[in-house]
Design an enzyme around this catalytic site. Structure first.
Site, PDB file in Angstrom:
ATOM      1  N   ASN A 147     101.099  -0.635 102.471  1.00 61.30           N
ATOM      2  CA  ASN A 147     101.682  -1.979 102.957  1.00 61.30           C
ATOM      3  C   ASN A 147     100.798  -3.044 102.362  1.00 61.30           C
ATOM      4  OD1 ASN A 147     103.154  -0.047 103.967  1.00 61.30           O
ATOM      5  ND2 ASN A 147     102.811  -0.471 105.899  1.00 61.30           N
ATOM      6  N   ASP A 181     101.906  -6.267 108.776  1.00 61.97           N
ATOM      7  CA  ASP A 181     101.085  -6.221 106.907  1.00 61.97           C
ATOM      8  C   ASP A 181     101.234  -6.714 105.984  1.00 61.97           C
ATOM      9  OD1 ASP A 181     100.075  -3.302 108.228  1.00 61.97           O
ATOM     10  OD2 ASP A 181     101.712  -2.111 108.199  1.00 61.97           O
ATOM     11  N   SER A 215     110.824  -9.458 106.757  1.00 66.17           N
ATOM     12  CA  SER A 215     110.674  -7.620 105.713  1.00 66.17           C
ATOM     13  C   SER A 215     110.967  -7.300 106.894  1.00 66.17           C
ATOM     14  CB  SER A 215     108.455  -7.654 106.303  1.00 66.17           C
ATOM     15  OG  SER A 215     108.478  -7.855 106.762  1.00 66.17           O
TER      16      SER A 215
HETATM   17  O1  RIB Z   1     102.038  -0.723 110.159  1.00 64.20           O
HETATM   18  C1  RIB Z   1     102.917   0.299 109.923  1.00 64.20           C
HETATM   19  C2  RIB Z   1     102.049   1.255 109.695  1.00 64.20           C
HETATM   20  O2  RIB Z   1     101.264   2.152 109.913  1.00 64.20           O
HETATM   21  C3  RIB Z   1     103.072   2.512 108.691  1.00 64.20           C
HETATM   22  O3  RIB Z   1     103.805   2.467 108.027  1.00 64.20           O
HETATM   23  C4  RIB Z   1     102.432   3.278 109.494  1.00 64.20           C
HETATM   24  O4  RIB Z   1     102.623   4.226 108.284  1.00 64.20           O
HETATM   25  C5  RIB Z   1     100.967   3.092 110.533  1.00 64.20           C
HETATM   26  O5  RIB Z   1     100.261   3.488 109.287  1.00 64.20           O
END
Ligand code: RIB
Length: 292
Positions: free
Chosen positions: A41, A239, A269
């Site tokens: 991400n 992320d 997002s």
């Molecule tokens: O931060 C979100 C993410 O946390 C998700 O996409 C999931 O895969 C976990 O890793």
């Protein structure tokens, strides 16, 4: 150039208006599988903004692994250091969307096989990077090894300490920026928030969800307000913040400008479904920044 070292998961997302009690079966509204994993991400967030991104991670020899690698390629990310293993299945995250928030269980699978051997294999690219981004969904020993390597090579590291249970306080001297949310901050530092920030000026940036983010600049506490928006799915907002923060810092923005930029990217997002679904382009961030 930014190298992201971390997890690559398939997100198995259930949207429900009823949360089951123990032993109860309920009917949910929607189920989808979408690309996720904190590492992937953050790589996608920085790539959509125009960053030159290398991803290092491990997926299983299965359909999810193939799909996730293709997704990274489609986002313009270099996957030379995404390897495939027959020893474990691709990581997954079970995500429950309930009352505008999420609950996530990650089964790391192949992410647990990101070892110092993979890091050594990418040493040249790591050494040429303007920044390395990591999170804690890969083994802590590998994170520690990489922090030491980056220190030796003079490459700054942005660490997103999630999940925080894998953080080790002895790493602080090896880290350039660390971005816990409030809960993670309380987990990993003793003492109150103010004193933690004061002990680590321009290094600890605490994210406050839609409220924004804060840090201490060595003289005063800086609070950078978030952009209020209608959230559809908050998965991946943190992320997006991290990917955007690294992109902004490596393109010459000051820390304050970069935090503001990252807040705006995170606000965009959450307006679409899926961890990566709403991650914005540079143009989208600039147009919202301009309208502020
Ligand atoms: O931060 C979100 C993410 O946390 C998700 O996409 C999931 O895969 C976990 O890793």
């Amino acid at each position: 150039m930014i190298t992201v070292i971390g997890s690559i998961n398939m997100d198995l997302v259930i949207d429900t208006t009823i949360f089951p009690k123990q032993g109860e079966t309920v009917l949910g509204n929607r189920f989808e599988t979408v690309p996720g994993g904190k590492g992937a991400n953050q790589a996608v967030a920085a790539a959509r903004l125009g960053g030159d991104i290398h991803m290092l991670g491990v997926v299983g020899e299965d359909g999810f692994g193939q799909e996730l690698t293709k997704n990274l390629v489609a986002e313009g990310i270099d996957t030379q250091f995404v390897s495939t293993t027959s020893q474990a299945a691709t990581g997954i995250a079970n995500i429950l969307l309930y009352e505008n928030d999420n609950r996530i269980i990650v089964v790391p699978g192949a992410n647990g096989l990101v070892t110092p051997t993979e890091i050594d294999g990418a040493k040249e690219v790591i050494g040429k990077s303007d920044m390395v981004i990591m999170q804690l969904e890969i083994p802590a020993d590998t994170v520690h090894y990489t922090l030491n390597l980056c220190k030796q090579l003079g490459v700054p590291v942005l660490l997103n300490p999630a999940p925080s249970e894998n953080f080790d306080a002895s790493w602080m001297d090896l880290i350039s920026y660390i971005t816990p949310n409030e809960t993670e901050c309380a987990d990993i530092f003793s003492g109150d928030l103010e004193s933690t920030l004061e002990q680590h000026p321009n290094k600890v940036i605490v994210t406050l969800g839609s409220k924004g983010a804060r840090y201490f600049d060595g003289k005063e506490h800086i609070f950078v307000e978030g952009f209020k928006t209608q959230a559809v799915d908050t998965t991946g907002a943190g992320d997006t913040f991290n990917g955007a923060l690294a992109y902004a810092l490596t393109t010459g923005q000051s820390l304050k400008e970069a935090v503001r930029f990252a807040n705006i990217a995170a606000s965009l997002s959450v307006e679409k479904f899926g961890a990566q679904g709403g991650m914005p382009t540079l143009q989208m961030v600039e147009s919202r920044l301009g309208g502020q």
